[in-house]
Design a protein around this motif. Sequence first.
Motif, PDB file in Angstrom:
ATOM      1  N   GLY A 100      27.250  -5.392  31.591  1.00  0.00           N
ATOM      2  CA  GLY A 100      26.671  -4.585  32.513  1.00  0.00           C
ATOM      3  C   GLY A 100      27.585  -4.832  33.711  1.00  0.00           C
ATOM      4  O   GLY A 100      27.875  -3.847  34.570  1.00  0.00           O
ATOM      5  N   THR A 101      27.562  -6.002  33.970  1.00  0.00           N
ATOM      6  CA  THR A 101      28.033  -6.327  35.529  1.00  0.00           C
ATOM      7  C   THR A 101      29.426  -6.484  35.347  1.00  0.00           C
ATOM      8  O   THR A 101      30.123  -6.816  36.503  1.00  0.00           O
ATOM      9  CB  THR A 101      27.623  -7.510  36.004  1.00  0.00           C
ATOM     10  N   GLY A 102      30.244  -6.479  34.249  1.00  0.00           N
ATOM     11  CA  GLY A 102      31.941  -6.282  34.095  1.00  0.00           C
ATOM     12  C   GLY A 102      32.343  -7.825  34.227  1.00  0.00           C
ATOM     13  O   GLY A 102      33.579  -8.105  34.173  1.00  0.00           O
ATOM     14  N   LEU A 103      31.248  -8.811  34.216  1.00  0.00           N
ATOM     15  CA  LEU A 103      31.718 -10.339  34.117  1.00  0.00           C
ATOM     16  C   LEU A 103      32.233 -10.475  32.787  1.00  0.00           C
ATOM     17  O   LEU A 103      32.761 -11.664  32.530  1.00  0.00           O
ATOM     18  CB  LEU A 103      30.453 -11.008  34.481  1.00  0.00           C
ATOM     19  N   ASN A 104      32.056  -9.750  31.788  1.00  0.00           N
ATOM     20  CA  ASN A 104      32.322  -9.903  30.305  1.00  0.00           C
ATOM     21  C   ASN A 104      33.852 -10.724  30.422  1.00  0.00           C
ATOM     22  O   ASN A 104      34.436 -10.090  30.861  1.00  0.00           O
ATOM     23  CB  ASN A 104      31.910  -9.251  29.232  1.00  0.00           C
ATOM     24  N   GLY A 105      33.925 -11.620  29.470  1.00  0.00           N
ATOM     25  CA  GLY A 105      35.371 -11.953  29.239  1.00  0.00           C
ATOM     26  C   GLY A 105      36.095 -12.975  30.275  1.00  0.00           C
ATOM     27  O   GLY A 105      37.247 -13.017  30.236  1.00  0.00           O
ATOM     28  N   THR A 106      35.265 -13.222  31.307  1.00  0.00           N
ATOM     29  CA  THR A 106      35.722 -14.080  32.366  1.00  0.00           C
ATOM     30  C   THR A 106      35.036 -15.608  32.329  1.00  0.00           C
ATOM     31  O   THR A 106      33.995 -15.726  31.623  1.00  0.00           O
ATOM     32  CB  THR A 106      35.642 -13.738  33.919  1.00  0.00           C
ATOM     33  N   PHE A 107      35.731 -16.495  33.137  1.00  0.00           N
ATOM     34  CA  PHE A 107      34.976 -17.925  33.104  1.00  0.00           C
ATOM     35  C   PHE A 107      33.614 -17.760  33.649  1.00  0.00           C
ATOM     36  O   PHE A 107      32.708 -18.560  33.243  1.00  0.00           O
ATOM     37  CB  PHE A 107      35.895 -18.679  33.829  1.00  0.00           C
ATOM     38  N   TRP A 108      33.221 -16.768  34.655  1.00  0.00           N
ATOM     39  CA  TRP A 108      32.003 -16.638  35.141  1.00  0.00           C
ATOM     40  C   TRP A 108      31.004 -16.590  34.263  1.00  0.00           C
ATOM     41  O   TRP A 108      29.920 -17.245  34.486  1.00  0.00           O
ATOM     42  CB  TRP A 108      31.901 -15.462  36.089  1.00  0.00           C
ATOM     43  N   THR A 109      30.981 -16.034  33.163  1.00  0.00           N
ATOM     44  CA  THR A 109      30.031 -15.955  32.105  1.00  0.00           C
ATOM     45  C   THR A 109      29.657 -17.306  31.460  1.00  0.00           C
ATOM     46  O   THR A 109      28.507 -17.826  31.515  1.00  0.00           O
ATOM     47  CB  THR A 109      30.382 -15.030  30.872  1.00  0.00           C
TER      48      THR A 109
END
Lengths: 322, 305
Positions: free
Chosen positions: B159-168
Amino acid sequence: MTLLDKLLQLLVAVAVFAAVMGVVLLVADRARGRRTDLVSGLAFVAPAVLLLVIGLLYPASRTAAQSFLDASSANFVGLDNYIRIFTQPDLVIVLRNTLLWVVIAPILSTAIGLVYAVLVDRTRFEAFAKALIFLPMAISLVGASIIWKFVYAYRPNQQNIQQIGLVNQVLVWLGFEPVNFILAEPWNNLLLIVVIIWIQAGFAMTLLSAAIKAIPSDIIEAARLDGVGGVRLFFYITLPSIRPAVVVVITAISIAVLKVFDIVRTMTGGQFGTSVVANEFYLQSFRLSDLGMGSALAMILFVLVVPIVIYNVRQMRKVDAR
Amino acid sequence: MTVIDTKDTGAGPDLVTAATTRSAGAKKGLTSPWASIAALVIAVLWTIPTFGLFLSSFRPERDVQRTGWWTFLANPNLTLDNYSRVLFGGSQPLAGFFVNSIMVTLPAVLIPIILATTAAYGFAWTRFPLRDTLFVAIFALQIVPLQVALIPLLEIFVGTGLNGTFWTVWIAHSTFALPLAIFLLHNSMREIPEELVEAARVDGAGHVRIFLTIMLPLMKPAIAAYAVFQFLWVWNDLLVALVFAGGTTDVAPLTVRVAELAGTRDSDWHLLASGAFVSIIIPLIVFFALQRYFVRGLLAGSVKG
């Protein structure tokens, strides 16, 4: 993404985090007067509490609710997911396997760790010997699974084909036929459990060894003067003295074992009747996209942990009361 | 959630330094040759599986496929080919995943430790309403299995568009680490003598100064112990990595790729062996260098919740 992009992301993350913590400490420092403790106390705990609420508490309650919904989490289905878990034959096998893991692995790891701790206690090579047993704890479960997959490796018994897996080679040396262990239901479950025992025995050994060393030496000396030694010393003095530590170790390993899915996933992918609840959770949630079933399996994991924890807390209370 | 108080018995660093205080009588009674032989057999049994795969990782492909590693002495060929192929060859070389593992691990160790140390200070040395209730609640969160949080957390990330980044992965690991970290660090922070804090207060130091100049230096051993713990846990993790970073070669760490190799290149033992050891080497170095702290962490606390 290039290496530079990645490093940049890392720096941004650290900078953002440092800025947030800076603000928090500034707020805590600014508080003066009667409210100092209130404001700074809240500032100190707020970031952690906030993260726990967003990242753990809220998702956990969502999962509890989703476990009563269907695969696409659109319709309410009541206890259907749970009923399926306890009635569908392949899911019942998953439950049986989980039970096997959680009964066998903690008991054997603890027993081996305990025996080993006693055997090497106060020997000259104690430090080195312990490091050997403890070493698997540093290896990932994926790495450990590959190590053991190789030990169990199987080659059909034909002319000119040699075994490359150690266990099968030993069977051949002893005059037996080689066995394709991974396919041998239901015994293959035990071979997977061996991997977690191999890892957790070091953990058990370390904690129990510390407990053994904490037994006052005058108790041992007194027993010795009474002529108690060897095996009897172990059962009458050592074991009762470290009972609380044994309970702690068994509990900790049980809880860890319940949640393990790496071994099953790497060694068999859950095929050949070896899946466990934690593996089935991953499969249902992320491979088969059945969110309702995945959530129900996660809740079962949670429910299975609770009695183990309650038992442990009770045991600790008993020890405290003495 | 479980604590055994063995920290002060001096048993902790035993893996590194042999016990110095031994009563002669106890020593004589316990070291029978049979016990030593049994211990030796167990130690060998425990080490052989790792050794076998390790040796195979240096043997040429032909040898690994045709003969067992125990025939090495009859046929002593060694090569680095497997390592260079698995690290730099093919469409998905492990070297990239190695970088990802480091990228995932550093913040995922650093962030929860800082968050937990500040929170531990708040719970140990400041007063605010509902403090104890909140602390017990966090303590209790240790029993919640990760699995219970994963699906909704993934939905939030999508939902927040963080998916697929190191942040998750960073956020997930930091969150899951907090209950145990706060609990352990709180316990050791409570052991710091009250007089020290009182003296600083009399000198006019506020909470932030007490935290930075008194607590942090004194907490170094406890923080180091927990850091080794968290490092091994994050580096070796598969579940969180698969769920949040599994889909892309940009983010996925070593464990994901090595597990994939085990599934798809099931019979390429020469590559699997070297791949496994690429993923094992860093934790092994950390383990050998810092096992004193690791053991202290184990003895002070419990396993990861």
